[in-house]
Design an enzyme around this catalytic site. Structure first.
Site, PDB file in Angstrom:
ATOM      1  N   HIS D 242    -113.525  61.330 -38.559  1.00  0.00           N
ATOM      2  CA  HIS D 242    -114.067  60.152 -37.885  1.00  0.00           C
ATOM      3  C   HIS D 242    -113.045  59.758 -36.839  1.00  0.00           C
ATOM      4  O   HIS D 242    -111.851  59.732 -37.124  1.00  0.00           O
ATOM      5  CB  HIS D 242    -114.261  59.025 -38.916  1.00  0.00           C
ATOM      6  CG  HIS D 242    -115.113  57.909 -38.431  1.00  0.00           C
ATOM      7  ND1 HIS D 242    -114.714  57.042 -37.440  1.00  0.00           N
ATOM      8  CD2 HIS D 242    -116.366  57.515 -38.776  1.00  0.00           C
ATOM      9  CE1 HIS D 242    -115.691  56.170 -37.204  1.00  0.00           C
ATOM     10  NE2 HIS D 242    -116.697  56.438 -38.008  1.00  0.00           N
ATOM     11  N   ARG D 264    -117.649  51.612 -30.936  1.00  0.00           N
ATOM     12  CA  ARG D 264    -117.719  52.427 -29.725  1.00  0.00           C
ATOM     13  C   ARG D 264    -119.121  52.358 -29.140  1.00  0.00           C
ATOM     14  O   ARG D 264    -119.312  52.267 -27.930  1.00  0.00           O
ATOM     15  CB  ARG D 264    -117.362  53.884 -30.030  1.00  0.00           C
ATOM     16  CG  ARG D 264    -115.882  54.111 -30.226  1.00  0.00           C
ATOM     17  CD  ARG D 264    -115.595  55.573 -30.489  1.00  0.00           C
ATOM     18  NE  ARG D 264    -116.153  56.000 -31.766  1.00  0.00           N
ATOM     19  CZ  ARG D 264    -117.055  56.965 -31.906  1.00  0.00           C
ATOM     20  NH1 ARG D 264    -117.482  57.629 -30.864  1.00  0.00           N
ATOM     21  NH2 ARG D 264    -117.523  57.266 -33.095  1.00  0.00           N
TER      22      ARG D 264
END
Ligand code: FAD
Ligand code: HEM
Ligand code: SF4
Ligand code: F3S
Ligand code: FES
Lengths: 117, 115, 237, 585
Positions: D242, D264
């Protein structure tokens, strides 16, 4: 030391309200028999009742009585607060409610005290 | 150790007592001015059916209320449970009621003091 | 905070506190302190954790007398000077050191009917639910409980009354009572009205004060009291 | 501690682990097994409170109409997995997810977020062509596991909590599983639980990396046990990173924990130590590229910087307005604040972090393995994701296949009987577990750190043959050194240090397999990136790796992927189907 930290670690307003309510209820329950016994004297021995009632002039007894009325007021308002909290549709202002209940009861007993003097 | 029924009884008696306590306090504040005497107290209450009802209700309510209240405290702080707890509650309730009833009777209809 | 050494007291089960000196670091949680001791100073120290991000609810301990999730409690928040005392969670049997047996907590969760009661099955379509409805808002309020037992440890009623179901289990019952999909209304109300039920709660509010997720079990329990009181008048029980 | 001290215990269906797979298996087994079947759950932690399913944030992938179809979900899964998935498994995953989500809502009692019309709200993770991810805020796993946990706790199955499985014990001829050796962690005693059927759902967990997201109880125990039992493991080189794990120093367990993808997605920027955005140097989608791409971008940037004082990069949200960030990402902001960082107004240092393990035991679509009586589901099973797992497919996989495993065991258990364990294997597994108790006590942690650094450096986000070979040597060194580290045996009850040792043992064993599989794959696919072989190779001739321990040697071979449903370059979507249904951001 242990007991003290036991209390300080719990001392948030609602917990204090709870302990106050409990202790006042307990004290009332302990005092009540005494109070009733005194009243019952009226039947059996009125002179002693009078003698006792005269004592109310003494400051100490006055203070004790003030305390009892205070207890009753504190307990009653605490109880009403509790029931309001439990049964009235929920609001987040219970803490203010608790505080104001205590304040009001204090006021009332103060009033009583002042009058008594 | 409180179930719904005890809980409701405690709350109902509490609600019942609230106005009674206020009334009692008011009388006290009024009465205490100028000092207390047995005669004064009794002159107000003797023979009054209303006062009997007033203090009688109070006595019943307080017996129930106090007994249930002490039951909770004794269980949580004293560890009493089971049958002993119930016996305790009934004894307390009964004693409170007897004491209360005696007192109420004393100040209302008991003989012995001429008005 | 400029201490470089923390004085850490661990209250191991039989009232024998152990004191350790633990190096201080900038980002350090209570769990990190406990882990440091086990990994470097006393390999026999027992405790429990899993997710380390406040999701699993297995790391709760008493920190300076207050129940907390330790993985999300920064040491600076609880440090008293440079000292800190850590003990096993209250109100649950200790297995060893800082690890407690959480079974009573979960047994009560189940006894409070804290489990979905439904009639729909996997062949039925998913029921539409209005997320803004009052009942759903109420149900959602307590849904993020991670069953960490912090509230259970904070509650003095639990301490004194071993039968008491406790705040988390009751909050779960309240959530289900408000869940439009749940059909267990009668069972839930009965479960929370028994001798260990919601009526034992004195609204002391420690549950709400200490819940690390800002949940409000006290209000949930008040809701149960309200509903059971209503049903008391309606059904006579 | 002697062999004869092992307590013996029998059951009909034994389930290892209580993530989505284990709990669903317990429920389904109860529904499908004949009356009177005894079901036992054994788990390393507390039921429902350990493992990663509980930590699921983003949500659960399932095609529920509105233009989305099982076919589309399937195609996304295959393409995301770069044509390596076992297509039958991927298909079953997508198809059954639809049933499972209804089961979760209707039978288990989960509540997922709704649209204003009352239907389930769905969003799109990176790599998906439809709004498909069902969720409960950003704490989806808590809702799923809490509800499952309640059901299972209320169901009356036998509970063996804080029981750690340490060895699979086969029958004498090795063809079937007789039982599982475990340690009752609370007492330190051993238990051999014989069972007609056993589900292994211990959830993998790539925690041999310096930065990792999974819960602390996950240390590849299941795969290590399977390896020793001689089972085939596939795709073992495939470790998903991740991109944004919290970096807070190596003395805190917070390091490595995930900062959610949505940061994000909604415009969070990645900034290096020179205060510059860099993701557009690596990919046209910038910060919104897929996990593997962003992870590599960050890793490359970190390497460029090459300053141990300035290790990671920063995620910055403040340009979106601190108030907005605080509101939209309340959980994340609070979590960062608890560790002393201000996500809303400041910036938080992040690194790629090992998140999920695509590799696992070779199973059929009904979760059966080559060993009679052993079933594997969830993150422990390989095949469904190929080289990359789409966000949201992890929990779908564990719940779907956990349920299937429960049904399969329920159906099979009637035909099966308790088997006699191979006492020699039992003795060997027992000896293995108590080995450190006879050695001179020493610290375990430094070795774990060593392994984690090594795997991060040499077998991490970007790999080379030379690096992985160094890795192999290093792993062997750690592994040997571990055998000289003892554990104080004065009190075995809840002895975490003993379990640390056993954890590291499993991690060393599987690290070796990951590295060997990584060396064997001489191309770059999905999560596996070889700097020395950056090309993916032709899809048509895709192969997956298969590792197996024979004797004491782990060998890795390659097998061709069967394109049983769709061939590379083709699709099963209708001709006029749009490329994507997700509105451009
Ligand atoms: C932080 C995080 C976020 C995630 N977010 C998402 C997401 O948004 N969407 C998504 O689809 N996926 C997500 N995933 C992935 C997903 O969580 C996993 O794919 C899935 O939950 C695995 O389920 P499982 O049942 O196989 O294993 P787990 O849920 O991990 O359960 C494993 C169980 O096995 C037990 N166990 C381990 N070893 C032993 C042993 N030796 N003996 C006995 N028991 C043992 C463990 O204690 C645990 O109970 C996320 C993962 C993480 C870590
Ligand atoms: C006047 C009005 C009164 C009101 C409104 C009232 C209200 C209440 C309420 C709501 C409770 C429940 C508290 C809980 O569950 O936590 C309670 C408890 C109690 N009350 Fe009263 N009460 C009153 C008078 C009295 C009197 C006169 C006595 C004396 C016997 C008394 C003794 C107690 C006791 C001992 C408790 C238990 C306290 C506890 O469990 O913490 N109350 N009261
Ligand atoms: S209500 Fe809060 S404190 Fe209690 S178990 Fe749930 S999360 Fe923990
Ligand atoms: S602390 Fe306990 S008494 Fe009630 S309000 Fe919370 S459950
Ligand atoms: S370790 Fe999971 S909540 Fe703390």
């Amino acid at each position: 030391m242990k007991a003290a930290s036991g209390i300080t670690s719990r001392a948030h307003p609602l917990w204090l309200a709870y302990i106050l309510h409990r202790l006042s209820g307990l004290a009332l329950a302990l005092f009540l028999p005494l109070h009733l016994w005194v009243l019952a004297l009226a039947m059996t021995d009125p002179e002693r009742l009078d003698g006792f009632l005269n004592l109310t002039e003494a400051g100490a007894v006055k203070l004790a009585e003030f305390g009892l009325v205070f207890l009753l007021a504190v307990h009653m308002f605490g109880g009403l607060r509790l029931m309001a909290m439990e049964w009235l549709p929920w609001s987040t202002s219970q803490k203010t409610l608790a505080a104001s209940a205590a304040a009001i009861s204090f006021l009332i007993s103060l009033l009583f005290f002042l009058k008594a003097i | 150790m409180l179930n719904l029924r005890l809980y409701m009884l405690q709350r109902i008696t509490a609600i019942l007592m609230a106005p009674l306590v206020l009334g009692h306090l008011a009388v006290m504040i009024y009465a205490i001015q100028g000092g207390l005497s047995a005669a004064e107290v009794l002159s107000r209450t003797q023979g009054s059916f209303l006062w009997l009802l007033f203090y009688g209700t109070f006595a019943v309510a307080v017996a129930i209320h106090g007994a249930i209240g002490l039951r909770a405290i004794v269980h949580e702080w004293g560890g009493l449970k089971g049958v002993a707890l119930d016996v305790f509650m009934w004894v307390v309730g009964f004693s409170l009621f007897t004491l209360g009833a005696r007192a109420v009777w004393a100040v209302t209809f008991a003989k012995g003091l001429g008005a | 905070m400029t201490n470089d050494v923390l004085k850490v007291t661990i209250e191991r089960s039989a009232d024998v506190p152990d004191v350790f000196e633990v190096p201080a670091f900038e980002s350090q949680t209570v769990l990190d302190v406990v882990s440091w001791i086990q990994q470097n100073a006393d390999p026999t120290l027992s405790y429990r954790f899993a997710c380390r991000v406040g999701m699993c609810g297995s790391c709760a301990m008493m920190v300076n007398g207050v129940p907390r999730w330790t993985c999300r409690t920064h040491i600076n928040k609880v440090l008293d000077g440079n000292e800190i005392t850590i003990g096993p969670l209250r109100n649950l049997p200790v297995i060893k050191d800082l690890a407690v047996d959480m079974d009573p907590f979960f047994d009560k969760w189940v006894s409070a009917e804290g489990v979905h009661h439904g009639t729909l099955t996997r062949v039925d379509p998913i029921a539409p639910v209005d997320e803004d409805s009052a009942a759903r808002v109420e149900a959602n309020a307590g849904i993020e409980c991670i069953n960490c037992s912090v509230c259970y440890a904070a509650c003095d009623t639990v301490t004194g009354n071993p039968e008491y179901l406790g705040p988390a289990a009751l909050q779960r019952a309240w959530t289900l009572l408000n869940d439009a999909k749940d059909e267990g209304r009668v069972a839930i109300l009965d479960a929370v009205s028994g001798s260990g039920g919601c009526h034992n709660c004195h609204s002391m509010g420690s549950c709400t004060a200490y819940c690390p997720n800002d949940l409000d079990p006290m209000s949930a329990i008040a809701g149960l009291k309200r509903e059971t009181a209503k049903s008391f008048f309606k059904r006579g029980r | 501690m002697r062999l004869s001290d092992i307590e013996r215990h029998d059951t009909d269906i034994l389930i290892l682990g209580t993530g989505g797979a284990g709990l669903f298996a317990a429920l389904h087994a109860q529904q499908s097994a004949p009356k009177g079947t005894k079901i036992t759950i054994a788990v390393k932690g507390l039921i429902g409170k350990c493992g990663c399913t509980r930590m699921v944030q983003g949500g659960y992938n399932v095609a529920l109409g509105g233009g989305d179809t099982v076919e589309r979900h399937f195609m996304d899964t295959i393409q995301g997995g770069k044509w390596l998935p076992n297509q039958d498994m991927a298909w079953r995953l997508c198809e059954q997810a639809v049933v499972r989500i209804r089961e979760l809502e209707n039978e288990v009692g989960c509540f997922f977020d709704r649209n204003s019309d009352g239907s389930l709200h769905q969003k799109a993770f990176a790599g998906q062509t439809a709004d498909r991810t069902v969720h409960k805020g950003d704490l989806t796993g808590i809702e799923i596991i809490n509800r499952l946990m309640e059901k299972v706790l209320a169901s009356g199955v036998e509970k063996l909590q804080e029981h750690r499985a340490v060895g699979l014990i086969p029958t004498k001829d090795g063809s079937a599983l007789a039982g599982v050796l475990m340690i009752d962690m609370r007492t330190g005693g051993f238990k051999l639980v014989r069972s007609k059927t056993v589900l292994m759902s211990t959830g993998g967990g790539p925690t041999m990396y310096k930065y990792h997201t999974p819960s602390g109880d996950k240390t590849m125990d299941g795969l290590a046990m399977a390896l020793r039992a001689g089972l085939k493991l596939r795709d073992m080189e495939m470790v998903q990173f991740h991109p944004t794990g919290l970096l807070a120093g190596d003395h805190t367990r917070m390091t490595g924990t995930v900062l959610e993808e949505g940061l994000r997605g909604s415009g969070g920027q990645l900034i290096n130590h020179n205060d510059q955005r860099f993701m557009f140097d690596y990919d046209g989608k910038g910060e919104r590229a897929t996990r593997d791409v962003v992870s590599r971008g960050i890793y490359a940037e970190m390497r460029k910087n090459n300053n141990p004082e300035q290790e990671g990069v920063f995620i910055s949200m403040s340009h979106l307005g601190p108030e907005f960030v605080r509101k939209k990402f309340k959980g994340m902001v609070n979590r960062c604040a608890d560790s002393g960082f201000d996500l809303a107004a400041g910036k938080v240092e992040v690194v790629p972090t090992a998140h999920y393990f695509m590799g696992g035991v070779v199973v059929d679509v009904d979760t059966r393995t080559a060993m009679e009586g052993l079933y594997v589901a969830g993150e422990d099973a390989g095949g469904a994701h190929g080289s990359n797992r789409l966000g949201g497919n992890g929990v779908a996989n564990s719940t779907v296949y956990g349920g299937i495993a429960g049904d399969t065991m329920g159906a099979d258990v009637g035909k099966m009987h308790l088997r006699e364990p191979d006492e020699n294997v039992l003795a060997a597994e027992f000896a293995r577990a108590i080995y450190p108790l006879s050695k001179k006590p020493d610290l375990v942690l430094p070795l774990r750190k060593k392994l984690q650094d090594l795997m991060w450096e040499e077998v991490g986000v970007m790999r080379t043959e030379a690096g992985m070979k160094r890795g192999l040597t290093g792993i062997a060194n750690v592994s040997d050194a571990l055998m000289d580290v003892g554990v104080d045996d004065s009190n075995l009850a809840f002895n975490l240090t003993w379990h640390d040792w056993l954890n590291l043992r499993s991690l060393c064993d599987i690290s070796e397999v990951i590295t060997k599989a990584g060396i064997t794959r001489k191309n770059s696919r999905g999560a596996h990136f070889r700097e020395d072989f950056p090309e993916p190779g032709t899809m048509e001739s895709s192969e997956f790796t298969v590792a197996q321990q024979i004797g004491s040697e782990v060998t890795v071979t390659r097998e061709p992927v069967q394109f049983s449903i769709v061939r590379p370059g083709e699709t099963i979507l209708p001709k006029d189907a749009p490329e994507t249904l997700v509105a451009a951001q």
